[in-house]
Design a protein around this motif. Structure first.
Motif, PDB file in Angstrom:
ATOM      1  N   ALA A 171       0.831  -1.207   0.000  1.00  0.00           N
ATOM      2  CA  ALA A 171       0.000   0.000   0.000  1.00  0.00           C
ATOM      3  C   ALA A 171       0.864   1.256   0.000  1.00  0.00           C
ATOM      4  CB  ALA A 171      -0.939  -0.004   1.206  1.00  0.00           C
ATOM      5  N   PHE A 172       1.897   1.260   0.819  1.00  0.00           N
ATOM      6  CA  PHE A 172       2.804   2.415   0.878  1.00  0.00           C
ATOM      7  C   PHE A 172       3.463   2.654  -0.478  1.00  0.00           C
ATOM      8  CE2 PHE A 172       7.057   4.189   1.592  1.00  0.00           C
ATOM      9  CZ  PHE A 172       6.742   5.350   2.288  1.00  0.00           C
ATOM     10  N   LEU A 173       4.009   1.593  -1.067  1.00  0.00           N
ATOM     11  CA  LEU A 173       4.699   1.732  -2.357  1.00  0.00           C
ATOM     12  C   LEU A 173       3.730   2.036  -3.493  1.00  0.00           C
ATOM     13  CD1 LEU A 173       7.266  -1.219  -2.072  1.00  0.00           C
ATOM     14  CD2 LEU A 173       7.662   1.232  -1.677  1.00  0.00           C
ATOM     15  N   ALA A 174       2.541   1.425  -3.448  1.00  0.00           N
ATOM     16  CA  ALA A 174       1.556   1.655  -4.512  1.00  0.00           C
ATOM     17  C   ALA A 174       1.082   3.102  -4.512  1.00  0.00           C
ATOM     18  CB  ALA A 174       0.370   0.711  -4.345  1.00  0.00           C
ATOM     19  N   TYR A 175       0.957   3.698  -3.319  1.00  0.00           N
ATOM     20  CA  TYR A 175       0.530   5.096  -3.279  1.00  0.00           C
ATOM     21  C   TYR A 175       1.587   5.994  -3.913  1.00  0.00           C
ATOM     22  CZ  TYR A 175      -1.630   9.400  -1.833  1.00  0.00           C
ATOM     23  OH  TYR A 175      -2.232  10.630  -1.868  1.00  0.00           O
ATOM     24  N   LEU A 176       2.839   5.783  -3.565  1.00  0.00           N
ATOM     25  CA  LEU A 176       3.913   6.582  -4.162  1.00  0.00           C
ATOM     26  C   LEU A 176       3.972   6.361  -5.675  1.00  0.00           C
ATOM     27  CD1 LEU A 176       6.779   6.092  -1.538  1.00  0.00           C
ATOM     28  CD2 LEU A 176       5.120   7.965  -1.713  1.00  0.00           C
ATOM     29  N   ALA A 221       8.042  20.735  -4.158  1.00  0.00           N
ATOM     30  CA  ALA A 221       8.474  21.312  -2.896  1.00  0.00           C
ATOM     31  C   ALA A 221       8.685  20.216  -1.855  1.00  0.00           C
ATOM     32  CB  ALA A 221       7.440  22.311  -2.408  1.00  0.00           C
ATOM     33  N   GLY A 222       9.620  20.484  -0.932  1.00  0.00           N
ATOM     34  CA  GLY A 222       9.896  19.503   0.107  1.00  0.00           C
ATOM     35  C   GLY A 222       8.691  19.197   0.957  1.00  0.00           C
ATOM     36  N   VAL A 223       7.863  20.202   1.246  1.00  0.00           N
ATOM     37  CA  VAL A 223       6.678  19.985   2.069  1.00  0.00           C
ATOM     38  C   VAL A 223       5.666  19.115   1.336  1.00  0.00           C
ATOM     39  CG1 VAL A 223       5.466  22.061   1.273  1.00  0.00           C
ATOM     40  CG2 VAL A 223       5.008  21.143   3.571  1.00  0.00           C
ATOM     41  N   ASP A 224       5.605  19.212  -0.008  1.00  0.00           N
ATOM     42  CA  ASP A 224       4.722  18.338  -0.783  1.00  0.00           C
ATOM     43  C   ASP A 224       5.159  16.881  -0.650  1.00  0.00           C
ATOM     44  OD1 ASP A 224       2.974  20.243  -1.788  1.00  0.00           O
ATOM     45  OD2 ASP A 224       4.280  20.738  -3.452  1.00  0.00           O
ATOM     46  N   ILE A 225       6.467  16.669  -0.704  1.00  0.00           N
ATOM     47  CA  ILE A 225       6.990  15.310  -0.571  1.00  0.00           C
ATOM     48  C   ILE A 225       6.670  14.753   0.809  1.00  0.00           C
ATOM     49  CG2 ILE A 225       9.091  13.901  -0.540  1.00  0.00           C
ATOM     50  CD1 ILE A 225      10.285  15.796  -2.597  1.00  0.00           C
ATOM     51  N   PHE A 226       6.832  15.582   1.849  1.00  0.00           N
ATOM     52  CA  PHE A 226       6.514  15.149   3.211  1.00  0.00           C
ATOM     53  C   PHE A 226       5.040  14.789   3.323  1.00  0.00           C
ATOM     54  CE2 PHE A 226       4.822  16.188   7.412  1.00  0.00           C
ATOM     55  CZ  PHE A 226       5.589  15.363   8.210  1.00  0.00           C
ATOM     56  N   ASP A 227       4.174  15.650   2.796  1.00  0.00           N
ATOM     57  CA  ASP A 227       2.735  15.382   2.856  1.00  0.00           C
ATOM     58  C   ASP A 227       2.386  14.088   2.144  1.00  0.00           C
ATOM     59  OD1 ASP A 227       2.612  17.767   4.165  1.00  0.00           O
ATOM     60  OD2 ASP A 227       1.681  18.893   2.530  1.00  0.00           O
ATOM     61  N   THR A 228       3.006  13.877   0.984  1.00  0.00           N
ATOM     62  CA  THR A 228       2.725  12.673   0.204  1.00  0.00           C
ATOM     63  C   THR A 228       3.156  11.423   0.959  1.00  0.00           C
ATOM     64  OG1 THR A 228       3.084  13.926  -1.835  1.00  0.00           O
ATOM     65  CG2 THR A 228       3.080  11.535  -2.012  1.00  0.00           C
ATOM     66  N   PHE A 229       4.335  11.468   1.588  1.00  0.00           N
ATOM     67  CA  PHE A 229       4.797  10.319   2.363  1.00  0.00           C
ATOM     68  C   PHE A 229       3.886  10.063   3.559  1.00  0.00           C
ATOM     69  CE2 PHE A 229       8.636  10.387  -0.114  1.00  0.00           C
ATOM     70  CZ  PHE A 229       9.160   9.099   0.009  1.00  0.00           C
ATOM     71  N   ALA A 230       3.375  11.127   4.175  1.00  0.00           N
ATOM     72  CA  ALA A 230       2.462  10.954   5.310  1.00  0.00           C
ATOM     73  C   ALA A 230       1.183  10.253   4.875  1.00  0.00           C
ATOM     74  CB  ALA A 230       2.145  12.312   5.935  1.00  0.00           C
ATOM     75  N   ILE A 231       0.625  10.662   3.735  1.00  0.00           N
ATOM     76  CA  ILE A 231      -0.600  10.032   3.234  1.00  0.00           C
ATOM     77  C   ILE A 231      -0.319   8.602   2.802  1.00  0.00           C
ATOM     78  CG2 ILE A 231      -2.441  10.183   1.515  1.00  0.00           C
ATOM     79  CD1 ILE A 231      -1.945  13.209   1.454  1.00  0.00           C
ATOM     80  N   ALA A 232       0.852   8.371   2.194  1.00  0.00           N
ATOM     81  CA  ALA A 232       1.228   7.009   1.799  1.00  0.00           C
ATOM     82  C   ALA A 232       1.371   6.111   3.026  1.00  0.00           C
ATOM     83  CB  ALA A 232       2.538   7.036   1.005  1.00  0.00           C
ATOM     84  N   LEU A 233       1.962   6.657   4.101  1.00  0.00           N
ATOM     85  CA  LEU A 233       2.112   5.884   5.330  1.00  0.00           C
ATOM     86  C   LEU A 233       0.753   5.548   5.924  1.00  0.00           C
ATOM     87  CD1 LEU A 233       4.069   4.706   7.400  1.00  0.00           C
ATOM     88  CD2 LEU A 233       4.079   6.921   8.559  1.00  0.00           C
ATOM     89  N   ALA A 234      -0.190   6.487   5.845  1.00  0.00           N
ATOM     90  CA  ALA A 234      -1.544   6.218   6.336  1.00  0.00           C
ATOM     91  C   ALA A 234      -2.187   5.075   5.559  1.00  0.00           C
ATOM     92  CB  ALA A 234      -2.405   7.476   6.223  1.00  0.00           C
TER      93      ALA A 234
END
Length: 375
Positions: free
Chosen positions: A57-62, A109-122
């Motif tokens: 799920a984490f990898l598929a979201y990314l 942007a770095g904050v976009d990457i952080f947000d994306t990883f947070a949603i992927a982790l969820a």
């Protein structure tokens, strides 16, 4: 003739799911060969599916976000999949479910990457907990049953393939409205997993936070759910309160106040999970009470930030605020136990946040459509 956009997304999702099916099937066959596995518990089929599902799920979201060719941005550029290029003069400048114009990966942007990883982790944790709960339910329905290695391999591959397919589509179509659904599912599955796996069946006689005080999987699920949910709320605050293009200074100020309030709610929600009662009673209580107080402020600030929202939305916020105050009064006079007051307050705050995300997303989408028509 090119395929319609939605079919293109579905096709990509099928390819992702099929690839996951093959890879997980091979790995499972090697691990399961010659064995019979229990449905749930240590070294079980359910445990393997849960771990594999979380990783997939984490990898598929990314993968789904990168497939959009917009870099690791949290939301899609348009309501359609992979839009046809437009001349710069015709490209919409309003931000609806778009929230970001298409950017190459190097410009993300770095904050976009952080947000994306947070949603992927969820998504990953949601898949992990979801498969664990389903495995426990099935094990209870098939008492003492075991699964042969070929059947276990097929089931594991199918479960992982479905997970990859569903999460890829979620990533490719992600916007505020869909994220509100993910947030709700994540919170519900996480808390229920913690409740069902609590080592003390009478935890509720103390308070809701008792779920996070032990060194068990139940406490890990509870605290991790609160922390990740708080990170997501903080991350999406800037998307749900986009002040660009707002010329009215009073409305712009209201939008920024709501943004600060949402960020504080997210930080305090994460704080409840970080500062458990056995770590710091003061910090835990400050986080919990502070979240309710900030919620009360946001409920009254939001009218200035979303003046075009339906009246029912504002009434809902006032009713929820009144209900929380009533629950606290009931607890103070001894009519309700603390667990009931915490559950009601938590459910109402979370429910309002989810509704706010949907209303904000709908309002932004409507504004973007109006802008396109005017152009």
């Amino acid at each position: 003739m090119s395929a319609p956009a939605q079919l293109t997304v579905e096709g990509a999702g099928i390819v992702c799911g099929a690839a996951v099916f093959v890879v997980v099937g091979v790995v499972a066959l090697l691990l399961f060969w010659g064995r019979t596995l229990p449905i749930a518990g240590p070294d079980s089929l359910g445990q393997f599916v849960a771990i594999a599902g979380g990783i997939i799920a984490f990898l598929a979201y990314l993968t789904g976000r990168l497939w959009r060719r917009e870099g690791l941005t949290p939301f899609q550029t348009t309501g359609e999949a992979r839009p046809a290029p437009q001349p710069r003069s015709q490209a919409p400048s309003a931000l609806g479910s778009r929230h970001r114009s298409a950017l190459p990966l190097s410009s993300t942007a770095g904050v976009d990457i952080f947000d994306t990883f947070a949603i992927a982790l969820a998504h990953g944790i949601l898949a992990l907990l979801g498969w664990l709960v389903l495995g426990a339910v099935l094990a209870n329905g098939f008492q003492d049953a075991t699964v042969y290695h070929l059947s276990a391999t097929a089931l594991a591959a199918a479960a992982a393939g479905v997970t990859g397919y569903a999460v890829f589509l979620s990533a490719a179509r992600m916007d505020l409205m869909r994220l509100s659904t993910v947030l709700a599912e994540f919170a519900v599955v996480g808390i229920l997993t913690s409740m069902l796996s609590a080592p003390d069946p009478h935890w509720w006689q103390l308070h809701l936070s008792a779920l996070g005080m032990t060194q068990s999987v139940s406490s890990l699920a509870f605290n991790l759910t609160l922390i990740i949910a708080g990170v997501i709320v903080t991350a999406i605050a800037r998307y749900a309160t986009d002040a660009r293009g707002i010329e009215d200074p009073r409305r712009r100020s209201a939008v920024l106040r709501v943004r600060v309030g949402l960020i504080l709610i997210g930080v305090l929600l994460a704080g409840v999970g970080v500062f458990t009662l056995n770590i710091s009673v003061t910090l835990h209580n400050v986080s919990a009470v502070g979240m309710v107080l900030v919620f009360a402020l946001v409920v009254f600030w939001v009218r200035g930030a979303l003046p075009n929202a339906p009246r029912s939305f504002f009434v809902l916020g006032y009713v929820f605020f009144g209900a929380i105050v009533l629950m606290l009064v009931f607890f103070a006079v001894g009519y309700y136990v603390l667990t009931a007051a915490e559950l009601v307050a938590g459910v109402l705050v979370f429910s309002w946040l989810i509704v706010y995300l949907r209303v904000s997303g709908a309002a932004a989408e409507e504004a973007a459509n109006v802008h396109v028509v005017e152009d």
